[in-house]
Design a protein around this motif. Structure first.
Motif: not given
Ligand SMILES: Cc1ncc(COP(=O)(O)O)c(C=O)c1O
Length: 478
Positions: A256, A284, A183-185, A209, A286, A314, A316-317, A324, A251
């Motif tokens: 975001y 980022d 994931g992005s984190q 974010y 996302y 990522t 995730s979305k 993950r 972003t």
């Molecule tokens: C700005 C931003 N970056 C990244 C993500 C995704 O994070 P990750 O890939 O760690 O789930 C999100 C999710 O809400 C987000 O809002």
């Protein structure tokens, strides 16, 4: 629990809790077995363990006694519940770990509800396809799959992602530049470890974010909040505040939380600054697969000819967050350093979900899912916009509705935090805009996610929002 374990535990607790004193005799194994009405074997096993661990001593002539070598102060037999929350213990933890949020009390953590920002249309995920791919890999696991994989991730998946990024996101890359991450984190964490030092200054978007801020805090970088306007990050302000920042996190496709797209001139200014200051741009990207009025905006990375942009993506979305999985696109000359840092962190990503995902993309399910979700999210977004305008008036200020799965509404005269808890009781998960500020809060409002709120639920959800705001509450006009 087996009998020998029960006997062992009971003695150990009694000894460390000072209920039995050093030197005190304990019953013979035969005597205890008789008293308990059990066979002697479990008692012998437990005593042997207590002797081996030093809780008991065996003395010729006197039998078995509680060890005389244990400290006088009673030790706590079990970790006390909540013991770590005491101030004294917290004081011994690293400062940055003490300051981080657990989010346990955040309304959205307590279940399903309208407007949650992190949730996607889970029920629309093609479960049967995914499950059949998972089953295929479970059935066909071979010995090679059990070995450590590459720290950069599965080659097949990296190739599939490179093709997708070149064709859909205008990213200039090949598979060797891709690193699979959780994931992005984690992507951001790796970037910070490779590129920055403790104390390095980093521009962040204000508002921005907040999960990203945690990564910088953990790595002891100093964030410099740079305001965002309708063209994105105000690069000139950033240069004025801190020209020599080592990096910036942006972003550009869908800022975001405000949702603006970074203009072409700001993109060029940012790239120019990064080149002159020899700084890094962390892009980022996302949620840019979902753009409703025009084609997806090409990446900033695709404009960069100096290798200053590290691109973060990522799943995730576009798929679901519990997967993950995400990825980094790394400038070629940095790939080896990223590989070394990843190896030092956790050796590399787990193999199995990567195999499933590689097939999901390779067999065309990924692009089909994106196309289907784009239509669905557009419909949900339209329903939200219509209901907001019908309820709060056509001139209300909304930002960021052209893309992604959230938009932002501004408040007039009330504080967003005062409303969120009240709204949560009605199963409305409002994310306060004020929580996205690292410095002085200049706007109050809500980030409304529409990814997991069904079209037919929208009128009711917006009605509840109106009620939560009360008569005093007004959304700001544009
Ligand atoms: C700005 C931003 N970056 C990244 C993500 C995704 O994070 P990750 O890939 O760690 O789930 C999100 C999710 O809400 C987000 O809002």
């Amino acid at each position: 629990m087996p009998l020998h374990r029960q006997i062992y535990d009971a003695y150990r607790s009694a000894i460390v809790g000072s209920m039995l004193q050093p030197g005190q005799r304990v019953p013979s194994t035969r005597g205890l077995a008789f008293e308990l009405g059990i066979s002697r074997i479990p008692v012998l096993t437990a005593y042997a363990q207590l002797l081996a661990e030093g809780y008991f001593q065996s003395r010729v002539g006197t039998g078995t006694v509680v060890s005389t070598c244990l400290p006088d102060q009673p030790l706590s037999p079990e970790p006390r519940r909540g013991g770590l929350t005491s101030d004294r213990k917290l004081g011994t933890l690293a400062k940055h770990a003490r300051l981080l949020h657990t989010l346990e009390n955040a309304p959205g953590r307590r279940g399903w509800g309208a407007f949650s920002v992190g949730q996607v249309a889970f029920d629309q995920f093609p479960f049967s396809i995914w499950n059949s791919l998972v089953t295929r890999h479970c059935r066909n696991t071979n010995t090679k799959d059990l070995d450590y994989g590459s720290p950069m991730g599965l080659q097949r998946l990296r190739e599939a992602i490179a093709i997708y990024l070149r064709t859909s996101r205008g990213v200039r890359c090949d598979a060797d530049q891709i690193a699979i991450v959780s994931g992005s984190q984690q992507a951001l964490d790796i970037c910070v470890r490779v590129l920055l030092e403790p104390g390095s200054q980093v521009w962040i978007e204000e508002p921005g974010y907040r999960f990203a801020r945690n990564v910088f805090a953990l790595n002891r970088c100093r964030v410099v909040p740079v305001p965002v306007d309708s063209e994105g990050l105000t690069v000139a302000v950033g240069i004025k505040q801190c020209r020599q920042a080592r990096a910036t996190l942006v972003t550009p496709s869908h800022q975001y939380p405000l949702g603006f797209t970074m203009s072409a001139s700001r993109r060029l200014q940012l790239l120019d600054w990064a080149d002159r200051a020899r700084s890094w741009i962390l892009e980022d990207d996302y949620d840019s697969e979902f753009r409703y009025e025009n084609m997806p905006i090409s990446s900033l990375q695709g404009l960069d000819s100096n290798g200053r942009v590290i691109y973060i993506g990522t799943f995730s979305k576009v798929l679901f967050p519990s997967l993950r999985l995400g990825y980094l696109v790394i400038p070629t000359e940095l790939v080896e350093r990223f590989r070394a840092v990843r190896l030092a962190m956790d050796i590399g990503p787990a193999t199995f979900s990567q195999q499933t995902l590689a097939d999901f993309i390779g067999e065309g399910h990924f692009s089909r899912h994106i196309r289907r979700m784009r239509l669905l999210y557009r419909e949900r977004r339209n329903a939200l916009l219509e209901n907001l305008r019908a309820t709060f008036g056509p001139t209300m200020a909304i930002t960021g509705e052209q893309a992604g799965m959230h938009l932002c509404v501004m408040l007039n005269g009330i504080r967003d935090h005062d409303i969120t808890q009240r709204a949560a009781r009605e199963k409305l998960w409002l994310t306060p805009l004020s929580s996205c500020y690292a410095g002085k809060v200049s706007r109050q409002g809500f980030i409304l996610g529409f990814g997991s709120t069904k079209t037919e639920e929208m009128p009711n959800a917006v009605g509840k929002l109106r009620a939560a705001l009360g008569i005093a509450g007004k959304l700001a006009a544009a």
